[in-house]
Enzyme design. Structure first.
Site: not given
Ligand code: KE4
Length: 433
Positions: A149, A244, A272
């Protein structure tokens, strides 16, 4: 031992009201508990490894806001630094020295990053990095992996993980075929499939993007040689390798998964942890590539709140705390103790389990394993996972409400928290066996 019944009256009232106001009653789909059943818990406050809901039930939290709370929620030094910064304003829309500071820290820490651009989410970072891959190579196609994702931008919503997998969405309506026609997919850990795609699309693939450790199809580790193989293949075909690291960045090690595995991509996305709980994303990489980004170069990307002083402050303080000697050794020891306990508890209940961890990231599947890709992850017993999730919630442990997510520990999780969690797993596995 039967679990004490959980009083969630206020959560239910608030969630009921929320459903009339916001689609699904949430600001992000995975929070709706759709795949585990029951109603979501509405949080009131968080501190360290704990969360309290609006009915004052206390939980040991293994989501940590999906990664940012790696030093523990509401760390006093992060809160203190934010209180100082907020006195000077919340957003400038102009350069500020805090951007220099965080940029220097990221460049100093992450092997692939010589220059960095801050944005406001991991999705934005991945959108921009895809545009940059295409701008730099002049090629349109990109390879992603099933179950990975990379945020919700159109071109990535092809066999995606996380909430897309959780909700079993067949990709998403509203994404034109023309947009995803250039997105090629391969099974994770399958180098032959990637070789095949390069052979079928000569000189047409801008690059390969992947989670160096998958956290969005459940927790799936790269097999030995997989990352190294992708590094060679992309070089051989004049394509870019992009990690990623929105989830793994500064979690797997201070230099991310790329430092842990010793494989350096051309570009990296982050998010994050580097925002310490404030909205942030970033992409960075080789200087010659990054200098294509406006206004240094022609590739356009912008953002009103990018580099805002509050997110920079929370990120700087979080990385300072992580950089302290012993942080990653502590995170690894805590997580390994937890995973050993989970395995032992499942086995004692006669349940098949495949579990693992790297530093402060872990996961388990209720199946024999090993789980090497998304297809194998989907074979896991998601229904039983839903029952387990509820049983753990009733015992004061808050796990990701999906079998297709990872778990996160923090510097704040104590040995006592881990022991209590393992006991809750013992009782819950017995209850669902
Ligand atoms: P955001 O746009 O949610 O900040 O980041 C997107 C993203 C990109 N890349 C990776 C590897 C990610 O894990 C994410 C976001 N992770 C999910 C959790 N699996 C965020 C939780 C959510 O969607 O609510």
């Amino acid at each position: 031992m039967t679990a004490p019944s959980l009083n969630t009256t206020r959560s239910q009232e608030l969630f009921h009201a929320a459903q009339a106001l916001m689609p699904g009653g949430v600001s992000s789909p995975v929070r709706a508990f759709k795949s585990v059943g029951g109603q979501p818990i509405v949080f009131d406050r968080v501190k360290g490894p704990y969360a309290w809901d609006v009915d004052d039930n206390k939980y040991i939290d293994y989501i940590g806001s999906w990664g940012p709370a790696i030093c523990g929620h509401a760390h006093p030094e992060v809160i203190g630094a934010l209180q100082e910064t907020i006195e000077k304003g919340t957003s400038f829309g102009a350069p500020c020295s805090l951007e220099n500071t965080l940029a220097e820290m990221v460049i100093d820490a992450v092997p692939s990053v010589e220059m960095v651009r801050f944005v406001n989410s991991g999705t934005e970072a991945c959108m921009a990095v895809l545009r940059l891959m295409r701008a730099y190579t002049g090629r349109d196609k990109v390879i992603k992996f099933e179950g990975c994702y990379h945020g919700h931008a159109d071109m990535f919503l092809v066999k995606a993980g996380s909430g897309v997998a959780t909700l079993g969405l067949p990709d998403s309506p509203g994404v034109p075929r023309s947009t995803t026609a250039n997105t090629l997919t391969a099974p994770y850990n399958d180098l032959e499939a990637v070789k095949q795609l390069f052979a079928e699309n000569p000189e047409a693939i801008a690059g390969v993007i992947l989670e160096p450790i998958v956290g969005n199809a459940g927790f799936i580790q790269p097999e030995p040689g997989f990352l190294e193989g992708l590094r060679e293949l992309t070089k051989e075909h004049g394509a870019l390798l992009v990690f990623d690291e929105v989830m793994t960045g500064f979690r797997i090690s201070y230099g991310g998964a790329q430092a842990h595995f010793g494989v350096t991509p051309d570009l990296t996305t982050m998010g994050k942890v580097i925002g310490g709980g404030l909205p942030v994303g970033a992409y960075g990489g080789r200087r010659e590539i990054m200098e294509m980004v406006a206004p240094a170069g022609p590739m356009y990307q912008a953002g009103t709140l990018s580099g805002n002083p509050l997110a920079m402050t929370a990120g700087i303080k979080t990385l300072e705390l992580l950089k302290q000697p012993g942080s990653y050794e502590k995170l690894t020891a805590t997580t390994e103790k937890l995973v050993a306990g989970i395995k032992e508890a499942a086995t004692a209940a006669g349940l098949p389990i495949s579990a693992g961890s790297v530093s402060a990231m872990f996961g388990f599947f209720l199946c024999e394993g090993p789980v090497r890709n998304f297809e194998e992850a989907k074979a896991t017993d998601a229904a039983r996972f839903g029952k387990l999730h509820r049983a753990m919630l009733e015992r004061g442990v808050y796990l990701a409400p999906s079998a297709f997510e990872a778990g996160f520990t923090s510097l704040a999780h104590s040995d006592t928290d881990i022991e209590s969690t393992i006991q809750a797993f013992r009782e819950s596995f017995a209850a669902v066996a």
